[in-house]
Every structure is written in structure tokens, then in C-alpha cells.
Design a protein around this motif. Sequence first.
Motif, mmCIF file in Angstrom:
data_model
loop_
_atom_site.group_PDB
_atom_site.id
_atom_site.type_symbol
_atom_site.label_atom_id
_atom_site.label_comp_id
_atom_site.label_asym_id
_atom_site.label_seq_id
_atom_site.Cartn_x
_atom_site.Cartn_y
_atom_site.Cartn_z
ATOM 1 N N ALA A 166 43.165 72.082 61.189
ATOM 2 C CA ALA A 166 43.153 71.603 59.805
ATOM 3 C C ALA A 166 41.735 71.462 59.246
ATOM 4 O O ALA A 166 41.466 71.962 58.147
ATOM 5 C CB ALA A 166 43.921 70.294 59.697
ATOM 6 N N PRO A 167 40.794 70.823 59.941
ATOM 7 C CA PRO A 167 39.430 70.758 59.387
ATOM 8 C C PRO A 167 38.766 72.127 59.245
ATOM 9 O O PRO A 167 38.005 72.364 58.305
ATOM 10 C CB PRO A 167 38.668 69.893 60.391
ATOM 11 C CG PRO A 167 39.710 69.087 61.070
ATOM 12 C CD PRO A 167 40.919 69.963 61.127
ATOM 13 N N THR A 168 39.088 73.044 60.152
ATOM 14 C CA THR A 168 38.528 74.396 60.045
ATOM 15 C C THR A 168 39.055 75.101 58.802
ATOM 16 O O THR A 168 38.299 75.765 58.084
ATOM 17 C CB THR A 168 38.871 75.208 61.307
ATOM 18 O OG1 THR A 168 38.382 74.514 62.456
ATOM 19 C CG2 THR A 168 38.248 76.582 61.253
ATOM 20 N N VAL A 169 40.340 74.951 58.521
ATOM 21 C CA VAL A 169 40.928 75.572 57.332
ATOM 22 C C VAL A 169 40.331 74.955 56.067
ATOM 23 O O VAL A 169 40.043 75.660 55.093
ATOM 24 C CB VAL A 169 42.470 75.438 57.359
ATOM 25 C CG1 VAL A 169 43.089 75.872 56.048
ATOM 26 C CG2 VAL A 169 43.049 76.239 58.509
ATOM 27 N N ILE A 170 40.109 73.642 56.068
ATOM 28 C CA ILE A 170 39.513 72.980 54.910
ATOM 29 C C ILE A 170 38.087 73.468 54.683
ATOM 30 O O ILE A 170 37.693 73.778 53.549
ATOM 31 C CB ILE A 170 39.566 71.445 55.086
ATOM 32 C CG1 ILE A 170 41.011 70.971 55.019
ATOM 33 C CG2 ILE A 170 38.717 70.745 54.024
ATOM 34 C CD1 ILE A 170 41.195 69.514 55.392
ATOM 35 N N LEU A 171 37.292 73.559 55.740
ATOM 36 C CA LEU A 171 35.920 74.058 55.597
ATOM 37 C C LEU A 171 35.902 75.508 55.131
ATOM 38 O O LEU A 171 35.043 75.903 54.333
ATOM 39 C CB LEU A 171 35.161 73.903 56.917
ATOM 40 C CG LEU A 171 34.781 72.471 57.280
ATOM 41 C CD1 LEU A 171 34.144 72.445 58.665
ATOM 42 C CD2 LEU A 171 33.850 71.876 56.250
ATOM 43 N N LEU A 172 36.827 76.298 55.611
ATOM 44 C CA LEU A 172 36.941 77.686 55.151
ATOM 45 C C LEU A 172 37.273 77.728 53.657
ATOM 46 O O LEU A 172 36.727 78.549 52.911
ATOM 47 C CB LEU A 172 38.009 78.422 55.962
ATOM 48 C CG LEU A 172 38.182 79.900 55.667
ATOM 49 C CD1 LEU A 172 36.922 80.667 56.029
ATOM 50 C CD2 LEU A 172 39.366 80.444 56.424
ATOM 51 N N GLY A 173 38.141 76.830 53.214
ATOM 52 C CA GLY A 173 38.475 76.740 51.797
ATOM 53 C C GLY A 173 37.268 76.378 50.947
ATOM 54 O O GLY A 173 37.044 76.948 49.878
ATOM 55 N N PHE A 174 36.448 75.437 51.429
ATOM 56 C CA PHE A 174 35.230 75.079 50.696
ATOM 57 C C PHE A 174 34.237 76.245 50.674
ATOM 58 O O PHE A 174 33.538 76.458 49.680
ATOM 59 C CB PHE A 174 34.578 73.835 51.285
ATOM 60 C CG PHE A 174 35.243 72.557 50.860
ATOM 61 C CD1 PHE A 174 35.346 72.211 49.525
ATOM 62 C CD2 PHE A 174 35.775 71.694 51.801
ATOM 63 C CE1 PHE A 174 35.951 71.034 49.129
ATOM 64 C CE2 PHE A 174 36.384 70.518 51.424
ATOM 65 C CZ PHE A 174 36.479 70.185 50.090
ATOM 66 N N ALA A 175 34.161 77.013 51.756
ATOM 67 C CA ALA A 175 33.278 78.181 51.788
ATOM 68 C C ALA A 175 33.740 79.225 50.771
ATOM 69 O O ALA A 175 32.912 79.850 50.088
ATOM 70 C CB ALA A 175 33.246 78.774 53.193
ATOM 71 N N VAL A 176 35.038 79.419 50.646
ATOM 72 C CA VAL A 176 35.564 80.359 49.654
ATOM 73 C C VAL A 176 35.247 79.862 48.245
ATOM 74 O O VAL A 176 34.925 80.642 47.351
ATOM 75 C CB VAL A 176 37.085 80.575 49.853
ATOM 76 C CG1 VAL A 176 37.695 81.363 48.712
ATOM 77 C CG2 VAL A 176 37.351 81.282 51.170
ATOM 78 N N GLU A 177 35.318 78.554 48.027
ATOM 79 C CA GLU A 177 34.976 77.982 46.720
ATOM 80 C C GLU A 177 33.512 78.247 46.367
ATOM 81 O O GLU A 177 33.198 78.617 45.233
ATOM 82 C CB GLU A 177 35.251 76.479 46.696
ATOM 83 C CG GLU A 177 36.697 76.113 46.702
ATOM 84 C CD GLU A 177 37.413 76.439 45.413
ATOM 85 O OE1 GLU A 177 36.777 76.444 44.341
ATOM 86 O OE2 GLU A 177 38.618 76.686 45.475
ATOM 87 N N VAL A 178 32.620 78.060 47.322
ATOM 88 C CA VAL A 178 31.192 78.329 47.071
ATOM 89 C C VAL A 178 30.993 79.809 46.768
ATOM 90 O O VAL A 178 30.249 80.173 45.846
ATOM 91 C CB VAL A 178 30.340 77.880 48.283
ATOM 92 C CG1 VAL A 178 28.912 78.372 48.164
ATOM 93 C CG2 VAL A 178 30.370 76.366 48.407
ATOM 94 N N TYR A 179 31.649 80.675 47.520
ATOM 95 C CA TYR A 179 31.562 82.117 47.263
ATOM 96 C C TYR A 179 32.067 82.452 45.861
ATOM 97 O O TYR A 179 31.469 83.264 45.160
ATOM 98 C CB TYR A 179 32.361 82.887 48.318
ATOM 99 C CG TYR A 179 32.417 84.370 48.060
ATOM 100 C CD1 TYR A 179 31.313 85.171 48.302
ATOM 101 C CD2 TYR A 179 33.571 84.963 47.556
ATOM 102 C CE1 TYR A 179 31.353 86.531 48.044
ATOM 103 C CE2 TYR A 179 33.618 86.318 47.300
ATOM 104 C CZ TYR A 179 32.507 87.099 47.555
ATOM 105 O OH TYR A 179 32.537 88.444 47.294
#
Length: 86
Positions: free
Chosen positions: A60-73
Motif C-alpha cells: 500500500a505505501p509503495t502504491v501511494i508513493l507511485l501515485g505521488f510520483a505520477v502526479e509530479v510527472y
Amino acid sequence: MKNKNTPTNKEFIFQKKNYLFMFIGLALIVLGFILMSGGGSDDPNVFNPEIFSFRRIRLAPTVILLGFAVEVYAILLNPNKKKENQ
């Protein structure tokens, strides 16, 4: 003073491609929080070790961090940039 008959040129800051990536990132963040939920116990005197499962601690934390990385992109993406190799 501006003339009321003069058309104003209103543009959005982001393009369609930016918003698409933003919605993908938001969906990943929501999915991560859904994966993290649960694992509690109805009785406060009983400990449920399911709260320390792989899904809640690692996935779950990995998926959330991936989501934030996509937002920055999505924010930094310039959809008007042409490819150099054409």
C-alpha cells in the motif's frame, strides 16, 4: 479600461494529457489507501496480527508513493514538446 466586446483568450494551465496522468496518479493514491485499510479488531482487548500484513506494510505505501510520483510527472509534463527524433 477593457472593452467588453474584446474576446479574451482563456487557456488552461494544463492540457488533456496532463489531466489524464493526474487522474491516473489520483487513482493510484486512492487504491493505496484502500489497500491499507482494514485489519482492525472489533474487540479492543483482542490483538489482530493481520494489521502487519505485506499488503498493509509494503504494498500500500509503495502504491501511494507511485501515485505521488505520477502526479509530479503530470505536473512537469509538457505536452507541447515535440520529439527530437522525427
